[in-house]
Design an enzyme around this catalytic site. Structure first.
Site, PDB file in Angstrom:
ATOM      1  N   ASP A  14       0.806  -1.226   0.000  1.00  0.00           N
ATOM      2  CA  ASP A  14       0.000   0.000   0.000  1.00  0.00           C
ATOM      3  C   ASP A  14       0.838   1.276   0.000  1.00  0.00           C
ATOM      4  O   ASP A  14       0.421   2.313   0.527  1.00  0.00           O
ATOM      5  CB  ASP A  14      -0.975   0.020   1.210  1.00  0.00           C
ATOM      6  CG  ASP A  14      -1.873  -1.192   1.221  1.00  0.00           C
ATOM      7  OD1 ASP A  14      -2.221  -1.678   0.134  1.00  0.00           O
ATOM      8  OD2 ASP A  14      -2.228  -1.657   2.327  1.00  0.00           O
ATOM      9  N   LYS A  17       1.832   2.226  -5.026  1.00  0.00           N
ATOM     10  CA  LYS A  17       2.391   1.688  -6.280  1.00  0.00           C
ATOM     11  C   LYS A  17       1.462   1.975  -7.459  1.00  0.00           C
ATOM     12  O   LYS A  17       1.907   2.355  -8.541  1.00  0.00           O
ATOM     13  CB  LYS A  17       2.609   0.159  -6.148  1.00  0.00           C
ATOM     14  CG  LYS A  17       3.570  -0.223  -5.036  1.00  0.00           C
ATOM     15  CD  LYS A  17       3.654  -1.720  -4.849  1.00  0.00           C
ATOM     16  CE  LYS A  17       2.395  -2.364  -4.303  1.00  0.00           C
ATOM     17  NZ  LYS A  17       2.053  -1.988  -2.907  1.00  0.00           N
ATOM     18  N   GLY A  41      -4.603  -4.280  -3.852  1.00  0.00           N
ATOM     19  CA  GLY A  41      -5.599  -3.246  -4.134  1.00  0.00           C
ATOM     20  C   GLY A  41      -4.828  -1.994  -4.496  1.00  0.00           C
ATOM     21  O   GLY A  41      -4.213  -1.373  -3.632  1.00  0.00           O
ATOM     22  N   HIS A  42      -4.773  -1.672  -5.782  1.00  0.00           N
ATOM     23  CA  HIS A  42      -3.987  -0.531  -6.253  1.00  0.00           C
ATOM     24  C   HIS A  42      -4.939   0.566  -6.693  1.00  0.00           C
ATOM     25  O   HIS A  42      -5.741   0.381  -7.602  1.00  0.00           O
ATOM     26  CB  HIS A  42      -3.062  -0.966  -7.408  1.00  0.00           C
ATOM     27  CG  HIS A  42      -2.016  -1.951  -6.981  1.00  0.00           C
ATOM     28  ND1 HIS A  42      -1.053  -2.449  -7.825  1.00  0.00           N
ATOM     29  CD2 HIS A  42      -1.771  -2.521  -5.766  1.00  0.00           C
ATOM     30  CE1 HIS A  42      -0.269  -3.285  -7.146  1.00  0.00           C
ATOM     31  NE2 HIS A  42      -0.695  -3.344  -5.910  1.00  0.00           N
ATOM     32  N   GLN A 224       1.963  -6.024  -3.207  1.00  0.00           N
ATOM     33  CA  GLN A 224       2.405  -6.150  -1.810  1.00  0.00           C
ATOM     34  C   GLN A 224       3.694  -5.341  -1.614  1.00  0.00           C
ATOM     35  O   GLN A 224       3.878  -4.351  -2.282  1.00  0.00           O
ATOM     36  CB  GLN A 224       2.593  -7.630  -1.396  1.00  0.00           C
ATOM     37  CG  GLN A 224       1.277  -8.414  -1.308  1.00  0.00           C
ATOM     38  CD  GLN A 224       0.750  -8.880  -2.647  1.00  0.00           C
ATOM     39  OE1 GLN A 224       1.434  -9.555  -3.398  1.00  0.00           O
ATOM     40  NE2 GLN A 224      -0.500  -8.547  -2.967  1.00  0.00           N
TER      41      GLN A 224
HETATM   42  P1  GDP Z   1      -0.818   0.395  -3.510  1.00  0.00           P
HETATM   43  O1  GDP Z   1      -1.410  -0.909  -3.068  1.00  0.00           O
HETATM   44  O2  GDP Z   1       0.648   0.467  -3.253  1.00  0.00           O
HETATM   45  O3  GDP Z   1      -1.156   0.744  -4.929  1.00  0.00           O
HETATM   46  O4  GDP Z   1      -1.486   1.513  -2.584  1.00  0.00           O
HETATM   47  P2  GDP Z   1      -3.042   1.630  -2.206  1.00  0.00           P
HETATM   48  O5  GDP Z   1      -3.795   2.122  -3.364  1.00  0.00           O
HETATM   49  O6  GDP Z   1      -3.515   0.387  -1.534  1.00  0.00           O
HETATM   50  O7  GDP Z   1      -2.957   2.697  -1.042  1.00  0.00           O
HETATM   51  C1  GDP Z   1      -2.427   3.965  -1.243  1.00  0.00           C
HETATM   52  C2  GDP Z   1      -3.510   5.006  -0.892  1.00  0.00           C
HETATM   53  O8  GDP Z   1      -2.921   6.271  -0.798  1.00  0.00           O
HETATM   54  C3  GDP Z   1      -4.581   5.111  -1.972  1.00  0.00           C
HETATM   55  O9  GDP Z   1      -5.773   5.516  -1.365  1.00  0.00           O
HETATM   56  C4  GDP Z   1      -4.027   6.248  -2.861  1.00  0.00           C
HETATM   57  O10 GDP Z   1      -5.060   6.928  -3.559  1.00  0.00           O
HETATM   58  C5  GDP Z   1      -3.410   7.142  -1.833  1.00  0.00           C
HETATM   59  N1  GDP Z   1      -2.219   7.909  -2.243  1.00  0.00           N
HETATM   60  C6  GDP Z   1      -1.207   7.553  -3.079  1.00  0.00           C
HETATM   61  N2  GDP Z   1      -0.235   8.507  -3.068  1.00  0.00           N
HETATM   62  C7  GDP Z   1      -0.652   9.469  -2.214  1.00  0.00           C
HETATM   63  C8  GDP Z   1      -0.068  10.689  -1.752  1.00  0.00           C
HETATM   64  O11 GDP Z   1       1.038  11.072  -2.096  1.00  0.00           O
HETATM   65  N3  GDP Z   1      -0.809  11.412  -0.843  1.00  0.00           N
HETATM   66  C9  GDP Z   1      -2.038  11.020  -0.394  1.00  0.00           C
HETATM   67  N4  GDP Z   1      -2.678  11.784   0.467  1.00  0.00           N
HETATM   68  N5  GDP Z   1      -2.602   9.869  -0.814  1.00  0.00           N
HETATM   69  C10 GDP Z   1      -1.906   9.102  -1.688  1.00  0.00           C
HETATM   70  P1  IMO Z   2      -0.942  -4.176  -2.299  1.00  0.00           P
HETATM   71  O1  IMO Z   2      -0.484  -4.709  -3.627  1.00  0.00           O
HETATM   72  C1  IMO Z   2      -1.091  -4.616   2.022  1.00  0.00           C
HETATM   73  C2  IMO Z   2      -1.130  -8.713   3.592  1.00  0.00           C
HETATM   74  C3  IMO Z   2      -2.394  -9.170   4.312  1.00  0.00           C
HETATM   75  C4  IMO Z   2      -1.801 -10.149   5.298  1.00  0.00           C
HETATM   76  C5  IMO Z   2      -0.684 -10.814   4.492  1.00  0.00           C
HETATM   77  C6  IMO Z   2      -1.085 -12.139   3.844  1.00  0.00           C
HETATM   78  O2  IMO Z   2      -2.234  -3.463  -2.359  1.00  0.00           O
HETATM   79  O3  IMO Z   2       0.150  -3.409  -1.627  1.00  0.00           O
HETATM   80  P2  IMO Z   2      -2.611 -12.790   1.763  1.00  0.00           P
HETATM   81  O4  IMO Z   2      -4.056 -12.482   1.489  1.00  0.00           O
HETATM   82  O5  IMO Z   2      -1.667 -12.285   0.736  1.00  0.00           O
HETATM   83  O6  IMO Z   2      -2.397 -14.232   2.086  1.00  0.00           O
HETATM   84  O7  IMO Z   2      -2.303 -11.973   3.124  1.00  0.00           O
HETATM   85  O8  IMO Z   2      -0.337  -9.889   3.480  1.00  0.00           O
HETATM   86  N1  IMO Z   2      -1.343  -8.197   2.224  1.00  0.00           N
HETATM   87  C7  IMO Z   2      -1.285  -6.894   1.900  1.00  0.00           C
HETATM   88  N2  IMO Z   2      -1.129  -5.797   2.672  1.00  0.00           N
HETATM   89  N3  IMO Z   2      -1.179  -4.484   0.689  1.00  0.00           N
HETATM   90  C8  IMO Z   2      -1.310  -5.574  -0.100  1.00  0.00           C
HETATM   91  O9  IMO Z   2      -1.256  -5.509  -1.445  1.00  0.00           O
HETATM   92  C9  IMO Z   2      -1.413  -6.848   0.499  1.00  0.00           C
HETATM   93  N4  IMO Z   2      -1.577  -8.109   0.028  1.00  0.00           N
HETATM   94  C10 IMO Z   2      -1.515  -8.922   1.098  1.00  0.00           C
HETATM   95  O10 IMO Z   2      -3.034  -8.086   4.939  1.00  0.00           O
HETATM   96  O11 IMO Z   2      -1.209  -9.463   6.359  1.00  0.00           O
HETATM   97 MG    MG Z   3      -2.932  -1.615  -1.813  1.00  0.00          MG
END
Ligand code: GDP
Ligand code: IMO
Ligand code: MG
Length: 422
Positions: A14, A17, A41-42, A224
């Site tokens: 998270d 990416k 979840g991107h 991840q």
């Molecule tokens: P990922 O899994 O690495 O793609 O990240 P996620 O989408 O799960 O979580 C990142 C969260 O932060 C999402 O809600 C993005 O919209 C948000 N986000 C990404 N970059 C920034 C930033 O620089 N500032 C803020 N406030 N939110 C951001």
């Molecule tokens: P992105 O790509 C954050 C975590 C789960 C749990 C562990 C194992 O959005 O960064 P799993 O379902 O893979 O067997 O869970 O890994 N986890 C993540 N945490 N971002 C993710 O993906 C994750 N994918 C798995 O919360 O701790």
């Molecule tokens: Mg994510």
């Protein structure tokens, strides 16, 4: 000649990416996911619409011609089809530019049930998985039992499915989890409908795509983060795939010689969803403020994310493992005017000061350096510039982008140390 740039998460996932890949994707011919599955979840924003991608590469809304669901992935057809259908209003040609690897593994409905059953059986020591069937499907892959995308094109697909399902039902009995089977019929109806739809999509045998395309540029999108890697993460509180840059070669059928650069993504602080060690975790009253400011709730499960300070010891480890060439720091806006502010620079292990990520990370306590809060995300703000300097100095890796909001435009590109490009 193929040249690959890799985006990897350096923390526990998270890191942002999806946003960074979305911001960069127009410059590439191909964007490809190489591991993981719908546990990811991107988040990206398109015309004020928030879109959360689970399998689809975050280049899918850009101009790049090939979006690849790579062979290192595990794919849940039901979620994949929901994702494609939800995107069609924004990207009408989504399925034209999407290619599924023949070798990616299928997540079956019973994998999802087994994930739930296994977590339930572990009780307090559960991993806190996303319950998307990730571990059971990768277990079937390494156990040499899995169904792969290629199999949906076979005439005996349904009997292959039934054979593996029978084994899963026996395992569910062992887990004493037959109550979970109640929902299986409706899950299967949806799953087989999705399989039918998948048969109409494009497939790819990756090595030959690389052969065919001349002078192709590829952005490989990690899911991840390094600290969730099955080998190098905080085992057993990890996911079931290799999340690090080395996984690109395996997951996309390409020689590591073709990797041009590795771009590591980190937040300006740290978050983690699920259980397991987290040395710099904040006291709940501070974590709560960060969680509200940063919207730190899981993109896949909606769970509140645990929040902590930036951990430079863990980040250094991640830069070594991945061979990070460039660093991107996200969510810097969330810490604007935040006091107190600190970063971990060492660990205390039984009274000894170390700079090492050890296999049982719960044994260490962080040692912090205080950071002066900045008033704006700008290199003209000397406290902000100094925060970036501390990170670059510690890691010996240049920061090339700073992100200050969820939209793809909210990025400061850094030309050279401390010099703002725009
Ligand atoms: P990922 O899994 O690495 O793609 O990240 P996620 O989408 O799960 O979580 C990142 C969260 O932060 C999402 O809600 C993005 O919209 C948000 N986000 C990404 N970059 C920034 C930033 O620089 N500032 C803020 N406030 N939110 C951001
Ligand atoms: P992105 O790509 C954050 C975590 C789960 C749990 C562990 C194992 O959005 O960064 P799993 O379902 O893979 O067997 O869970 O890994 N986890 C993540 N945490 N971002 C993710 O993906 C994750 N994918 C798995 O919360 O701790
Ligand atoms: Mg994510």
């Amino acid at each position: 000649m193929i040249s690959i740039d890799v985006i990897v998460g350096l923390q526990w996932g998270d890191e942002g990416k999806g946003k960074i890949v979305h911001a960069m994707a127009d410059k590439y011919d191909v964007v490809a996911r190489f591991q993981g599955g719908p546990n990811a979840g991107h988040t990206i924003y398109v015309n004020d619409r928030k879109i959360i991608l689970h399998h689809l590469p975050s280049g899918i809304v850009s101009s790049c011609s090939y979006n690849i669901v790579g062979s290192g992935m595990v794919v849940d057809p039901s979620t994949l089809i929901e994702e494609i259908k939800a995107l069609q209003s924004v990207v009408p040609d989504v399925s034209d530019r999407l290619y599924l690897s023949y070798r990616a593994v299928l997540i079956m409905p019973t994998h999802t049930l087994l994930d739930r059953a296994s977590e339930r059986a572990k009780g307090d020591s559960c991993v806190g998985s996303t319950q998307r069937g990730i571990a059971p499907s990768y277990m079937d892959k390494t156990g040499r039992n899995a169904l792969r995308i290629i199999d949906i094109l076979r005439s005996d697909f349904e009997s292959m499915y039934r054979r593996l399902k029978t084994k899963h039902l026996k395992l569910l009995k062992v887990y004493d989890a037959e109550d979970l089977i109640e929902s299986l019929d409706s899950m299967e109806d949806k799953w087989f409908e999705a399989i039918e739809f998948m048969r109409s999509l494009h497939f790819v045998n990756e090595p030959y795509l690389w052969e065919k395309l001349d002078n192709v540029s590829v952005l490989a999108e990690g899911a991840q983060g390094t600290m969730l890697d099955i080998q190098w993460g905080t085992y057993p509180y990890v996911t079931s795939s290799n999340t690090i840059s080395g996984s690109v070669s395996v997951g996309l059928g390409v020689s590591p010689k073709h990797i041009r650069k590795v771009i590591g993504i980190t937040k300006a602080y740290t978050t983690r969803v699920g259980n397991g060690p987290f040395p710099t975790e904040m006291p709940e009253e501070i974590a709560n403020v960060i969680r509200q400011r940063g919207g730190e709730y899981g993109s896949t499960t909606g769970r509140p994310r645990r929040c902590g300070w930036l951990d430079l010891v863990a980040l250094k480890y991640a830069t070594i493992i991945n061979g990070v060439d460039e660093l991107v720091i996200t969510k810097t806006d969330v810490l604007t005017n935040f006091k107190p502010l600190k970063v971990a620079i060492d660990y205390d292990l039984n009274g000894r000061r170390i700079k090492e990520v050890i296999p049982y990370l719960e044994q260490v306590k962080p040692i912090y350096q205080d950071i002066e809060p900045w008033q704006s995300v700008s290199f003209k703000d000397k406290n902000f510039a100094s925060f970036i300097d501390i990170i670059e100095g510690y890691l010996s890796v240049p920061v090339t982008m700073v992100s200050y909001g969820p939209r793809k435009e909210q990025i400061i590109k850094v030309k050279a140390k401390g010099t703002m490009a725009y």
